[in-house]
Scaffold this motif. Sequence first.
Motif, PDB file in Angstrom:
ATOM      1  N   VAL A 224       0.839  -1.194   0.000  1.00 61.68           N
ATOM      2  CA  VAL A 224       0.000   0.000   0.000  1.00 61.68           C
ATOM      3  C   VAL A 224       0.878   1.250   0.000  1.00 61.68           C
ATOM      4  O   VAL A 224       0.621   2.214  -0.736  1.00 61.68           O
ATOM      5  CB  VAL A 224      -0.947   0.012   1.215  1.00 61.68           C
ATOM      6  CG1 VAL A 224      -1.882   1.219   1.144  1.00 61.68           C
ATOM      7  CG2 VAL A 224      -1.748  -1.274   1.294  1.00 61.68           C
ATOM      8  N   TYR A 225       1.924   1.249   0.830  1.00 64.04           N
ATOM      9  CA  TYR A 225       2.832   2.392   0.864  1.00 64.04           C
ATOM     10  C   TYR A 225       3.391   2.671  -0.530  1.00 64.04           C
ATOM     11  O   TYR A 225       3.399   3.819  -0.988  1.00 64.04           O
ATOM     12  CB  TYR A 225       3.999   2.156   1.824  1.00 64.04           C
ATOM     13  CG  TYR A 225       3.640   1.835   3.256  1.00 64.04           C
ATOM     14  CD1 TYR A 225       2.378   2.125   3.773  1.00 64.04           C
ATOM     15  CD2 TYR A 225       4.570   1.239   4.105  1.00 64.04           C
ATOM     16  CE1 TYR A 225       2.061   1.836   5.091  1.00 64.04           C
ATOM     17  CE2 TYR A 225       4.269   0.948   5.417  1.00 64.04           C
ATOM     18  CZ  TYR A 225       3.008   1.236   5.906  1.00 64.04           C
ATOM     19  OH  TYR A 225       2.699   0.928   7.211  1.00 64.04           O
ATOM     20  N   SER A 226       3.879   1.612  -1.172  1.00 65.37           N
ATOM     21  CA  SER A 226       4.476   1.767  -2.497  1.00 65.37           C
ATOM     22  C   SER A 226       3.487   2.356  -3.496  1.00 65.37           C
ATOM     23  O   SER A 226       3.845   3.213  -4.311  1.00 65.37           O
ATOM     24  CB  SER A 226       4.994   0.416  -2.996  1.00 65.37           C
ATOM     25  OG  SER A 226       5.543   0.530  -4.296  1.00 65.37           O
ATOM     26  N   SER A 227       2.233   1.915  -3.409  1.00 66.17           N
ATOM     27  CA  SER A 227       1.215   2.379  -4.357  1.00 66.17           C
ATOM     28  C   SER A 227       0.879   3.864  -4.171  1.00 66.17           C
ATOM     29  O   SER A 227       0.348   4.494  -5.090  1.00 66.17           O
ATOM     30  CB  SER A 227      -0.060   1.542  -4.214  1.00 66.17           C
ATOM     31  OG  SER A 227      -0.732   1.836  -2.993  1.00 66.17           O
ATOM     32  N   LEU A 228       1.186   4.410  -2.991  1.00 64.28           N
ATOM     33  CA  LEU A 228       0.870   5.805  -2.701  1.00 64.28           C
ATOM     34  C   LEU A 228       1.991   6.772  -3.081  1.00 64.28           C
ATOM     35  O   LEU A 228       1.812   7.984  -3.006  1.00 64.28           O
ATOM     36  CB  LEU A 228       0.562   5.965  -1.208  1.00 64.28           C
ATOM     37  CG  LEU A 228      -0.729   5.324  -0.705  1.00 64.28           C
ATOM     38  CD1 LEU A 228      -0.771   5.335   0.816  1.00 64.28           C
ATOM     39  CD2 LEU A 228      -1.941   6.056  -1.273  1.00 64.28           C
ATOM     40  N   LEU A 229       3.138   6.235  -3.488  1.00 70.56           N
ATOM     41  CA  LEU A 229       4.301   7.068  -3.771  1.00 70.56           C
ATOM     42  C   LEU A 229       4.350   7.512  -5.229  1.00 70.56           C
ATOM     43  O   LEU A 229       4.149   6.716  -6.145  1.00 70.56           O
ATOM     44  CB  LEU A 229       5.590   6.298  -3.456  1.00 70.56           C
ATOM     45  CG  LEU A 229       5.850   5.942  -1.989  1.00 70.56           C
ATOM     46  CD1 LEU A 229       7.022   4.980  -1.894  1.00 70.56           C
ATOM     47  CD2 LEU A 229       6.125   7.196  -1.169  1.00 70.56           C
ATOM     48  N   LYS A 230       4.651   8.785  -5.434  1.00 71.62           N
ATOM     49  CA  LYS A 230       4.949   9.275  -6.771  1.00 71.62           C
ATOM     50  C   LYS A 230       6.313   8.748  -7.215  1.00 71.62           C
ATOM     51  O   LYS A 230       7.090   8.230  -6.403  1.00 71.62           O
ATOM     52  CB  LYS A 230       4.998  10.808  -6.778  1.00 71.62           C
ATOM     53  CG  LYS A 230       3.716  11.510  -6.418  1.00 71.62           C
ATOM     54  CD  LYS A 230       3.930  13.024  -6.407  1.00 71.62           C
ATOM     55  CE  LYS A 230       2.664  13.782  -6.039  1.00 71.62           C
ATOM     56  NZ  LYS A 230       2.879  15.245  -5.992  1.00 71.62           N
ATOM     57  N   SER A 231       6.638   8.903  -8.478  1.00 66.09           N
ATOM     58  CA  SER A 231       7.992   8.594  -8.939  1.00 66.09           C
ATOM     59  C   SER A 231       8.971   9.518  -8.228  1.00 66.09           C
ATOM     60  O   SER A 231       8.698  10.715  -8.041  1.00 66.09           O
ATOM     61  CB  SER A 231       8.100   8.787 -10.445  1.00 66.09           C
ATOM     62  OG  SER A 231       7.276   7.869 -11.122  1.00 66.09           O
ATOM     63  N   ASN A 232      10.094   8.956  -7.794  1.00 66.60           N
ATOM     64  CA  ASN A 232      11.150   9.670  -7.066  1.00 66.60           C
ATOM     65  C   ASN A 232      10.728  10.092  -5.657  1.00 66.60           C
ATOM     66  O   ASN A 232      11.445  10.857  -5.004  1.00 66.60           O
ATOM     67  CB  ASN A 232      11.629  10.900  -7.842  1.00 66.60           C
ATOM     68  CG  ASN A 232      12.233  10.544  -9.186  1.00 66.60           C
ATOM     69  OD1 ASN A 232      13.008   9.595  -9.277  1.00 66.60           O
ATOM     70  ND2 ASN A 232      11.871  11.271 -10.229  1.00 66.60           N
ATOM     71  N   ALA A 233       9.567   9.603  -5.181  1.00 61.54           N
ATOM     72  CA  ALA A 233       9.108   9.934  -3.832  1.00 61.54           C
ATOM     73  C   ALA A 233       9.871   9.118  -2.795  1.00 61.54           C
ATOM     74  O   ALA A 233      10.503   8.097  -3.106  1.00 61.54           O
ATOM     75  CB  ALA A 233       7.608   9.676  -3.715  1.00 61.54           C
TER      76      ALA A 233
END
Length: 276
Positions: A224-233
């Motif tokens: 879930v964390y990964s899915s919420l991140l923008k590129s380079n976030a």
Amino acid sequence: MQYLEFKVSCSEVFREILIAELAEVGFDSFLETDEGFDAYIQENTFVRADFEEVIQRYQNQANIKVKEGKMEKVNWNEEWEKHYDPIMVDNQVYVRASFHEAKSDFPYEILINPKMSFGTGHHATTYLMISHQLEIDHTNKRVLDIGAGTGILAIMAKKLGAFSVEAFDIDEWCVDNGNENFDLNGMTAVRMGKGTIREVNPQGSFDIVLANINKNVLLDEMEVYSSLLKSNAYLLLSGFYEHDAADIEQRANGFGLKLIQTKVKENWAAMSFQKP
């Protein structure tokens, strides 16, 4: 939220091992004593079978004795005022309660009046998370604080220039305390949400995601964390011991996250990852 209290006496050489094992099964606070340590866990998350399995596994070697009870809710502002000293993080951040004098020689000052909430900066994981935050550009960024406790990391994000800050916790005490601390730090527009990340279901993507919880929750929610991140976030994680860092890294790598840095303090670890 009611906390269960377990007063554990054990052989000194097994104290850290037992604390680490109990942290794995959901205990979130520990106080070392002359006889061993006191361990605390929220009543609604306590699984007796898991607790007893740990105790039984070390019983003969560690000479363990346990006294179980409940810890009533208290006014932690009053309790902390007796024992709580201000702290400094990397000579950049001064964390104090409202009853301490302000200091003008730090770039950032955070006011925290803790109640039952976790996160005053005194615990190594909170200290390490703030230290990581100081190394990341928050200017005009969108930030999410998961399991926010007192709200200290969300407050740090705002002071570092974040444009938007969202925070939530599963505990009603944290929601109330977090909102109080937001108000103390001039963040009246930010309100603490209540629930797990799947219940709150944050919308959109974020530049920085913060989660200082525990190993099991982090592993479970990593996707879930990964899915919420923008590129380079950036994803900043803590709430686990140094020896658990490899498991955290492996899980994060499985969702394409690259380890940037690991910080360690008092056997606790905090890790920063970036999404390509």
